[in-house]
Motif scaffolding. Sequence first.
Motif, PDB file in Angstrom:
ATOM      1  N   ARG A   1     -16.009 -15.349  31.793  1.00 56.47           N
ATOM      2  CA  ARG A   1     -17.468 -16.105  31.179  1.00 56.47           C
ATOM      3  C   ARG A   1     -18.561 -16.548  32.263  1.00 56.47           C
ATOM      4  N   ALA A   2     -17.956 -17.263  33.056  1.00 57.48           N
ATOM      5  CA  ALA A   2     -18.738 -17.600  34.109  1.00 57.48           C
ATOM      6  C   ALA A   2     -19.300 -16.314  35.060  1.00 57.48           C
TER       7      ALA A   2
ATOM      8  N   GLU B   1     -19.429 -13.391  33.825  1.00 56.53           N
ATOM      9  CA  GLU B   1     -20.444 -12.601  33.229  1.00 56.53           C
ATOM     10  C   GLU B   1     -21.865 -13.083  33.069  1.00 56.53           C
ATOM     11  N   THR B   2     -22.045 -14.428  32.985  1.00 55.36           N
ATOM     12  CA  THR B   2     -23.163 -15.119  32.810  1.00 55.36           C
ATOM     13  C   THR B   2     -23.938 -14.902  34.285  1.00 55.36           C
TER      14      THR B   2
ATOM     15  N   ASN C   1     -25.111 -11.384  34.307  1.00 56.54           N
ATOM     16  CA  ASN C   1     -26.260 -11.065  33.749  1.00 56.54           C
ATOM     17  C   ASN C   1     -27.404 -11.563  34.295  1.00 56.54           C
TER      18      ASN C   1
ATOM     19  N   ARG D   1     -19.261 -20.411  30.700  1.00 55.38           N
ATOM     20  CA  ARG D   1     -20.785 -20.252  30.488  1.00 55.38           C
ATOM     21  C   ARG D   1     -21.597 -21.343  30.959  1.00 55.38           C
TER      22      ARG D   1
ATOM     23  N   ALA E   1     -21.529 -21.590  34.685  1.00 53.31           N
ATOM     24  CA  ALA E   1     -22.349 -20.821  35.294  1.00 53.31           C
ATOM     25  C   ALA E   1     -24.050 -21.070  34.998  1.00 53.31           C
ATOM     26  N   ARG E   2     -24.482 -21.582  33.908  1.00 52.53           N
ATOM     27  CA  ARG E   2     -25.681 -21.775  33.469  1.00 52.53           C
ATOM     28  C   ARG E   2     -26.285 -23.003  34.520  1.00 52.53           C
TER      29      ARG E   2
ATOM     30  N   ILE F   1     -32.983 -20.957  31.993  1.00 52.81           N
ATOM     31  CA  ILE F   1     -31.893 -20.931  31.006  1.00 52.81           C
ATOM     32  C   ILE F   1     -32.411 -20.975  29.478  1.00 52.81           C
TER      33      ILE F   1
ATOM     34  N   ASP G   1     -29.017 -20.632  23.572  1.00 51.33           N
ATOM     35  CA  ASP G   1     -27.556 -20.499  23.921  1.00 51.33           C
ATOM     36  C   ASP G   1     -26.982 -21.668  24.475  1.00 51.33           C
ATOM     37  N   GLU G   2     -27.694 -22.339  25.361  1.00 48.77           N
ATOM     38  CA  GLU G   2     -27.230 -23.787  25.842  1.00 48.77           C
ATOM     39  C   GLU G   2     -26.780 -24.652  24.727  1.00 48.77           C
TER      40      GLU G   2
ATOM     41  N   ASP H   1     -23.817 -23.530  22.531  1.00 52.96           N
ATOM     42  CA  ASP H   1     -22.523 -23.886  23.495  1.00 52.96           C
ATOM     43  C   ASP H   1     -22.144 -25.321  23.238  1.00 52.96           C
TER      44      ASP H   1
END
Length: 456
Positions: free
Chosen positions: A15-16, A18-19, A22, A316, A319-320, A330, A334-335, A338
């Motif tokens: 997931r990291a 992927e983030t 993207n 995630r 990564a963010r 960011i 989403d933040e 999560d």
Amino acid sequence: MTRVLIVGAGPAGMRAAETLSNAGLVPVVVDEAARAGGQIYRRPPEGFTRPGEKLYGSEAGKAAALHRMFDALVRAGRVDYRPHSSVIGFSGNEALLLGAEGTTAIAHDLLILATGATDRLAPVPGWQQAGVYSLGAAQVALKSQGVALGRKIVLAGSGPLLTLVARQLRKAGAGLAGVLDTAPLAAQAAGGMRMAAARPLVTARGVAMRAGLGRLYRAGVTLQSIAAGADGPNAVHWRDAWGRPRTTPCDTVALGWHLQAETALADLAGVPFDWSATWEQWLPRTDDAGRAGRGIYLAGDGLRLLGADGAEIAGRLAARACLADLGHDIPAGDEASDRRRMARMRRFADGVARAFPWPAQMVAKLPDDAVICRCEGITAGELRATLPLSGPEANRVKSLGRVGMGRCQGRYCQRAGAELIAAGAGTTPEAAGRLRMQPPVRPAPIAALCRMVRED
């Protein structure tokens, strides 16, 4: 371009990746396995015929989705994936990567450690014998090769993995002789209420799996010894919740007391640690997003033992945090979502820790002839005899008594050693301190270390 190195391709690492992908970055993802998935979603070799439902149970859909997502990123060149590789240490801003061709020093700007967890083991007299494995090893054999390690298997320890591995082995047709849980039912009930309040469906699935074991399952036991002959284990001796002696014949034993965070690389990277009274182990110190300072981020079970779903969220978040520190915008929605889910995962994990406690008294009362360090063959008596010279400090005990000097570097004996130090000195495992890690964190051939290539 900024190079971000991700160590680990389990749910958190994927997931990291992927983030970051993207956001336009191409992270380098290093993993020891042949295929991404981590331990929980470990993939068998290509051409393996067992369906995902048998490998992952109710999590098969999540596993397949993660695998597809990551494989697509690799095919598109959006992730620089390095399987069959281990980071064995750091030198400045370079990670020392051990692979089949030797050692590569990979320079990086930012580092995300998603190293997962390992089995937490408690010594049992006789556990050093061939045919005694960890629960994780039994699960790896089943997932990777469709192999049950015995015909009359005893699983012993505590935690959700105990029940999960038992169910997976039964579904595969393996012969289970017994499932022995050291956690008392009262503790399981109290912790289970917290678990149910945080994640009711997950808790209900766990209860259903437990019920399916029937009379194979026993709670509140005390393990006495593992008897073995020339062909390996032949019986586990234990006492039930009422103190009555019991014996279960077997040909294989697998042990595990939930999990411990795999923190060797975090230690070498200079991350600070704190003692967790909840988990009764040392855990890395970070902020809520996984920042550990100096361009280092942690995610997944190597930071907090929150399971696969929690690891995805943590990946995630880390990564963010990495992107935010690089100046990227960011999305606030989403933040926030999560972080709310992460708070629920932490409440659930707290319940797990309370339901399945570490068997401190069982370890503290080990007989002197019980082996505590399997790598070096050091007994509990030899550790106790070291204390008058070393004092109650784990690294001095290691230096003088060799507990923790073997190839596992204390991963499987450090916690039990701290328990014996504390009992002998009248202190606490926390006061005994934490063993310092040394590179390489995995056994490495000298020839590979001599073939060093630098990759800028």
